[in-house]
Design an enzyme around this catalytic site. Structure first.
Site, PDB file in Angstrom:
ATOM      1  CG  HIS A  25     -19.259 -54.706  31.252  1.00 35.30           C
ATOM      2  ND1 HIS A  25     -17.801 -54.816  32.652  1.00 35.30           N
ATOM      3  CD2 HIS A  25     -20.125 -55.868  32.128  1.00 35.30           C
ATOM      4  CE1 HIS A  25     -17.973 -55.163  33.320  1.00 35.30           C
ATOM      5  NE2 HIS A  25     -19.593 -55.978  33.308  1.00 35.30           N
ATOM      6  CG  ASP A  34     -16.315 -52.248  30.223  1.00 26.86           C
ATOM      7  OD1 ASP A  34     -16.865 -51.529  30.872  1.00 26.86           O
ATOM      8  OD2 ASP A  34     -15.774 -53.281  31.279  1.00 26.86           O
TER       9      ASP A  34
HETATM   10  C1  XUL Z   1     -20.848 -56.275  39.886  1.00 28.90           C
HETATM   11  C2  XUL Z   1     -19.714 -56.961  38.930  1.00 28.90           C
HETATM   12  C3  XUL Z   1     -19.573 -57.253  37.753  1.00 28.90           C
HETATM   13  C4  XUL Z   1     -19.473 -58.267  36.749  1.00 28.90           C
HETATM   14  C5  XUL Z   1     -19.137 -58.399  35.927  1.00 28.90           C
HETATM   15  O1  XUL Z   1     -20.618 -56.356  41.019  1.00 28.90           O
HETATM   16  O2  XUL Z   1     -19.305 -57.702  39.916  1.00 28.90           O
HETATM   17  O3  XUL Z   1     -18.720 -56.252  37.217  1.00 28.90           O
HETATM   18  O4  XUL Z   1     -17.976 -58.649  37.218  1.00 28.90           O
HETATM   19  O5  XUL Z   1     -19.476 -57.977  34.699  1.00 28.90           O
END
Ligand code: XUL
Ligand code: CO
Length: 439
Positions: A101, A104
């Protein structure tokens, strides 16, 4: 500089090895069904769990021992160090992909402009490390759920300014994903859902969500981003009812809003079980709708009602998941991204290696068993026989739409005795799978 002194290069040593820091089943170069194991499995490290998660839970503080995080108190400098740690870790593990993300990899600033500048600084470092190591970006995404501005959702927020902010944030996340040659971009509906229908205009929120996704498709065209878009279904958490509930819900949403050609599914094991489905059900549905994109590999705990994101260690489940993936022709843009985190009590640096080894070996076993089942047609032959009545005669006429109710009535009236039903052979199939697992 070496940050992970506790972790050596992890090699394949075979199933007799007692070395905890070695692969027992994952032999990356070994060819199975005409493809290297590493190309079947395409393992990816999730930046958020491995570099960022500190073990905080609703009842207590972080527990993780991450000495490199102590080297500086400056968030941007720490972010740069984490990049080096991340690539050292992936190199040592032999993991060739990662996913992140925006928030992150770089700290959020006071303003969007400052956040974007932080991203540019860290993406420079990531780009260099990618070039140095050959490690690739499986997908990027934007965190549209942690900051309090997203309290009521992002693209489904009742506040249009928040929709606009989310759009600006995704625009930048797409740009950096594109710059890093990302093979995909994921939309997981962080807080896209509701707590109570009493205060929710569900139709407007879902329409807005679709508008948002269309804007992403348009922007991808504009900047020449050719990566695959994914939607990641999840039924609940953080909201009581997430709009992207499961594969079936997402597929019907994509069809309704004319987005089908633009998005595939990123299916997560723990999300499947939270939705009351098996992972293989979710993958089968995606494959049957030409929509299998990628997998967030983990496992939940069926005795707990939440998204525990544990590393996959259940061989039976990975066998069935890999079987569906093989049946679907394997991954193209996607892979197995470990959306998995070490338990709060597994706080040492070595645990990061043990956990990934466990996950990778468990999927390697799954691949080995599934490939043999597939090669031997151990299940497919039973299936073929079970549906043989649709291969000729009246069954084939039904399939080819040659008959309607009137013709079928006539057929039945003229038939003295119906063909008998066959056994479903469930227990036989289950014991065959056991036999293939144990060998
Ligand atoms: C949350 C989840 C996230 C997604 C990416 O449950 O799985 O980490 O994979 O936003
Ligand atoms: Co996920």
């Amino acid at each position: 500089m070496e940050y992970l002194k506790e972790i050596p290069k992890i090699n394949y040593e075979g199933s007799k090895s007692k070395n905890p820091l070695a692969y027992k089943y994952y032999n990356p170069e070994e060819v199975i069904l005409g493809k290297k194991m590493k190309d079947h499995l395409k393992f990816s490290m999730a930046y958020w769990h491995t570099l960022v998660a500190d073990g905080t839970d609703p009842f207590g503080d972080g527990t993780m021992e991450r000495p490199w995080d102590e080297e500086t108190t400056d968030p941007l400098e720490r972010a740069k160090i984490r990049v080096r740690v991340a690539f050292e870790f992936m190199e040592k593990m032999g993991i060739e992909y990662f996913a992140f993300h925006d928030r992150d990899i770089a700290p959020e600033g006071e303003t969007l402009e400052e956040s974007n500048k932080n991203l540019d600084v860290v993406v420079d470092v990531i780009e260099k490390e990618m070039k140095r190591t050959g490690i690739k970006l499986l997908w990027g995404t934007a965190n549209l759920f942690a900051n309090k501005r997203f309290v009521n959702g992002a693209s489904t927020s009742p506040n249009a300014d928040i929709f606009a902010f989310a759009a600006a944030q995704v625009k930048k996340a797409m740009e950096i994903t594109h710059r890093l040659g990302g093979a995909g971009y994921t939309f997981w509906g962080g807080r896209e859902g509701y707590e109570t229908l009493l205060n929710t205009d569900m139709k407007l929120e879902q329409d807005n969500f679709a508008r948002f996704l269309h804007m992403a498709v348009d922007y991808a065209k504009e900047i020449g981003f050719k990566g695959q878009f994914y939607i990641e279904p999840k039924p609940k958490e953080p909201t009581k009812h997430q709009y992207d509930f499961d594969s079936a819900t997402v597929l019907s949403f994509l069809r309704k809003y004319d987005l089908m050609g633009h998005f595939k599914l990123n299916i997560e094991t723990n999300h499947a079980t939270l939705a009351g489905h098996t992972m293989n059900h979710e993958v089968r549905l995606a494959v049957d709708n030409d929509s299998l994109g990628s997998v967030d590999a983990n496992q939940g705990d069926l005795l707990l009602g939440w998204d525990t994101d544990q590393f996959p260690t259940n061989v039976y489940d990975t066998t069935l998941t890999m079987y569906e993936i093989i049946r679907g022709g394997g991954f193209t843009t996607g892979g197995l991204n470990f959306d998995s985190k070490v338990r709060r009590a597994s706080f040492t640096v070595e645990d990061l290696a043990y956990a990934h080894i466990a996950g990778m070996d468990t999927y390697a076993i799954g691949l080995r068993v599934a490939a043999k089942l597939w090669e031997d047609k151990a299940i497919e032959d039973i299936l073929d026989k079970r549906y043989a009545s649709y291969k000729d005669g009246i069954g084939l006429d039904i399939v080819n739409k040659k008959v309607g109710f009137k013709e079928l009535e006539e057929y039945i009236l003229n038939k003295k005795e119906l063909d008998s039903n066959d056994s479903g052979r469930q227990e036989l199939i289950e014991s065959i799978i056991n036999q293939y697992i144990i060998g």
